[in-house]
Design a protein around this motif. Sequence first.
Motif: not given
Length: 130
Positions: A72-94
């Motif tokens: 799902s692309d719908h995220l709750s509160g705790a999911d937003l923090l995890r999303a920020a973490r994977v977004a940072e990891m994805a930026y570096a991986r790209e």
Amino acid sequence: MTDQSQTPAPQAQQQTAPQAERPAPASKRPADTLRAENVKATIWGRDDENGPAFATKISRTYKDAEGNLRDSDHLSGADLLRAARVAEMAYAREGELKREQALSREERKAQHQDARTQEPAQQQVQDRGR
């Protein structure tokens, strides 16, 4: 009287996997998938006229009522923090993937250039043998 909601599905319907569960062809596979618990970043790559380009999709994995994994692309509160973490990891991986592809493209160019310079030399050796 029987309850029709508990009637098992026909065998043909049970054996057919949904489109999302079938393995994707190699060209349609993501470049990488990064996870932070139940949130994932899926990096998709493509070749652009300016070189490699990437797009990242962030989603949350959950189990539906039948126990099947879904995204799902719908995220709750705790999911937003995890999303920020994977977004940072994805930026570096790209960035890593771009460097890897640029390097492999340069290697292919060098091999092609080597092959082109060796062809005339091989032709000269063959001409001398005649």
